[in-house]
Design a protein around this motif. Structure first.
Motif, mmCIF file in Angstrom:
data_model
loop_
_atom_site.group_PDB
_atom_site.id
_atom_site.type_symbol
_atom_site.label_atom_id
_atom_site.label_comp_id
_atom_site.label_asym_id
_atom_site.label_seq_id
_atom_site.Cartn_x
_atom_site.Cartn_y
_atom_site.Cartn_z
ATOM 1 N N LYS A 2 0.824 -1.248 0.000
ATOM 2 C CA LYS A 2 0.024 -0.042 -0.018
ATOM 3 C C LYS A 2 0.760 1.314 -0.036
ATOM 4 O O LYS A 2 1.564 1.666 1.004
ATOM 5 C CB LYS A 2 -0.930 -0.007 1.250
ATOM 6 C CG LYS A 2 -1.976 1.090 1.235
ATOM 7 C CD LYS A 2 -2.848 0.926 2.317
ATOM 8 C CE LYS A 2 -3.808 2.378 2.268
ATOM 9 N NZ LYS A 2 -4.917 2.150 3.431
ATOM 10 N N VAL A 3 0.803 1.799 -1.076
ATOM 11 C CA VAL A 3 1.516 3.244 -1.044
ATOM 12 C C VAL A 3 0.812 4.299 -0.619
ATOM 13 O O VAL A 3 -0.454 4.355 -1.052
ATOM 14 C CB VAL A 3 1.789 3.562 -3.028
ATOM 15 C CG1 VAL A 3 2.618 4.744 -2.875
ATOM 16 C CG2 VAL A 3 2.841 2.287 -3.286
ATOM 17 N N ILE A 4 1.495 5.136 0.169
ATOM 18 C CA ILE A 4 0.599 6.184 0.939
ATOM 19 C C ILE A 4 1.092 7.431 0.306
ATOM 20 O O ILE A 4 -0.296 8.147 0.118
ATOM 21 C CB ILE A 4 1.182 6.552 2.377
ATOM 22 C CG1 ILE A 4 0.938 5.022 3.233
ATOM 23 C CG2 ILE A 4 0.316 7.304 2.967
ATOM 24 C CD1 ILE A 4 -0.284 4.570 3.349
ATOM 25 N N GLU A 5 2.026 7.744 -0.295
ATOM 26 C CA GLU A 5 2.305 9.015 -0.879
ATOM 27 C C GLU A 5 3.521 9.120 -1.725
ATOM 28 O O GLU A 5 4.447 8.375 -1.456
ATOM 29 C CB GLU A 5 2.205 10.354 0.039
ATOM 30 C CG GLU A 5 3.477 10.137 1.053
ATOM 31 C CD GLU A 5 3.557 10.985 2.073
ATOM 32 O OE1 GLU A 5 2.828 12.105 2.255
ATOM 33 O OE2 GLU A 5 4.778 10.915 2.863
ATOM 34 N N HIS A 7 6.613 10.764 -1.710
ATOM 35 C CA HIS A 7 7.401 11.406 -0.730
ATOM 36 C C HIS A 7 8.263 12.505 -1.229
ATOM 37 O O HIS A 7 8.503 13.482 -0.928
ATOM 38 C CB HIS A 7 8.204 10.562 0.128
ATOM 39 C CG HIS A 7 8.742 11.075 1.434
ATOM 40 N ND1 HIS A 7 10.133 11.759 1.470
ATOM 41 C CD2 HIS A 7 8.542 11.176 2.609
ATOM 42 C CE1 HIS A 7 10.524 12.167 2.607
ATOM 43 N NE2 HIS A 7 9.336 12.067 3.342
ATOM 44 N N VAL A 84 5.444 3.734 2.042
ATOM 45 C CA VAL A 84 4.479 2.801 2.105
ATOM 46 C C VAL A 84 4.115 2.405 3.298
ATOM 47 O O VAL A 84 4.611 2.899 4.361
ATOM 48 C CB VAL A 84 5.271 1.475 1.391
ATOM 49 C CG1 VAL A 84 5.496 1.509 -0.040
ATOM 50 C CG2 VAL A 84 6.209 0.949 1.991
ATOM 51 N N GLU A 85 2.779 1.822 3.370
ATOM 52 C CA GLU A 85 2.247 1.665 4.737
ATOM 53 C C GLU A 85 3.186 0.682 5.686
ATOM 54 O O GLU A 85 3.460 1.058 6.914
ATOM 55 C CB GLU A 85 0.980 1.009 4.655
ATOM 56 C CG GLU A 85 0.033 0.768 6.028
ATOM 57 C CD GLU A 85 -1.121 0.262 5.765
ATOM 58 O OE1 GLU A 85 -2.100 1.096 5.790
ATOM 59 O OE2 GLU A 85 -1.538 -0.732 5.174
ATOM 60 N N ASN A 86 3.704 -0.390 5.111
ATOM 61 C CA ASN A 86 4.523 -1.173 5.711
ATOM 62 C C ASN A 86 5.679 -1.719 4.945
ATOM 63 O O ASN A 86 5.682 -2.690 3.925
ATOM 64 C CB ASN A 86 3.719 -2.538 6.135
ATOM 65 C CG ASN A 86 4.445 -3.332 7.299
ATOM 66 O OD1 ASN A 86 5.516 -3.553 7.022
ATOM 67 N ND2 ASN A 86 3.743 -4.070 8.258
ATOM 68 N N GLN A 129 9.086 3.419 4.777
ATOM 69 C CA GLN A 129 8.128 3.379 5.804
ATOM 70 C C GLN A 129 7.332 4.776 5.867
ATOM 71 O O GLN A 129 8.311 5.654 5.950
ATOM 72 C CB GLN A 129 8.607 3.083 7.226
ATOM 73 C CG GLN A 129 7.414 2.889 8.143
ATOM 74 C CD GLN A 129 6.636 1.627 7.959
ATOM 75 O OE1 GLN A 129 6.929 0.626 7.554
ATOM 76 N NE2 GLN A 129 5.260 1.860 8.032
ATOM 77 N N ALA A 130 6.230 4.773 5.846
ATOM 78 C CA ALA A 130 5.475 6.126 5.691
ATOM 79 C C ALA A 130 5.680 6.865 6.841
ATOM 80 O O ALA A 130 5.917 8.040 6.747
ATOM 81 C CB ALA A 130 3.730 5.868 5.381
ATOM 82 N N THR A 131 5.710 6.076 8.029
ATOM 83 C CA THR A 131 6.012 6.894 9.236
ATOM 84 C C THR A 131 7.432 7.371 9.761
ATOM 85 O O THR A 131 7.888 7.738 10.627
ATOM 86 C CB THR A 131 5.534 6.029 10.480
ATOM 87 O OG1 THR A 131 6.024 4.982 10.508
ATOM 88 C CG2 THR A 131 3.933 5.921 10.409
ATOM 89 N N THR A 134 7.872 12.804 8.029
ATOM 90 C CA THR A 134 6.944 13.585 7.229
ATOM 91 C C THR A 134 7.869 14.622 6.486
ATOM 92 O O THR A 134 8.652 15.137 7.242
ATOM 93 C CB THR A 134 6.256 14.118 8.136
ATOM 94 O OG1 THR A 134 5.200 13.185 8.711
ATOM 95 C CG2 THR A 134 5.081 15.108 7.160
#
Length: 150
Positions: A2-5, A7, A84-86, A129-131, A134
């Motif tokens: 799952k791609v979040i953004e 970056h 990505v989410e994970n 990792q998305a987290t 930012t």
């Protein structure tokens, strides 16, 4: 996966080009420079914040970087990065699908795992990792809130 953004987009250039790009993006396009850019040993450059939270990374290096894992495996090359989410699940999917990739661990920041792969046209893609961070926010500020550094 799952791609979040999106970056960032990274431009791998020599030092003189990095200086010229700094002047161009700061003075011509009036983009704000990210003061919380990570200090990556051996990589000269700057990061710029875009209004949507995406960044431009100017990655200055003379020749192949010390982080290259082999021919055509230099993370300082032109690339785009997707959060990505994970990241561990993303890596497992790459393995299961037989997609070639290389990794960097803890280079740009502690606890940062980066996966690099190429699309069918040869474009370099970074996954992380998305987290992990930012865009435009210092790691310690992100983890403790914006008032922690003021």
């Amino acid at each position: 996966m799952k791609v979040i953004e999106l970056h960032h987009v990274g431009f791998g250039v020599n030092h003189a080009q990095a200086d010229a790009m700094l002047d161009f993006y700061r003075n011509v396009l009036a983009l704000p420079q990210d003061p919380s850019r990570w200090k990556i040993p051996g990589i000269y450059g700057s990061w710029f914040n875009l209004p949507n939270g995406t960044q431009l990374h100017i990655l200055g290096c003379e020749g192949v970087s010390q982080y290259a894992k082999g021919p055509d495996q230099d993370p300082v090359s032109n690339h785009f990065a997707l959060a990505v989410e994970n990241i561990l699940a993303a890596e497992q999917e790459l393995v299961e699908q037989g997609i070639e990739y290389f990794t960097l661990d803890n280079v740009a920041s502690p606890n940062l795992k980066q996966l690099f792969l190429r699309d069918p046209a040869g474009n370099l893609i970074e996954l992380h990792q998305a987290t992990a961070r930012t865009a435009g926010v210092a790691v310690n500020e992100q983890q403790t809130g914006p008032s922690a550094n003021r």
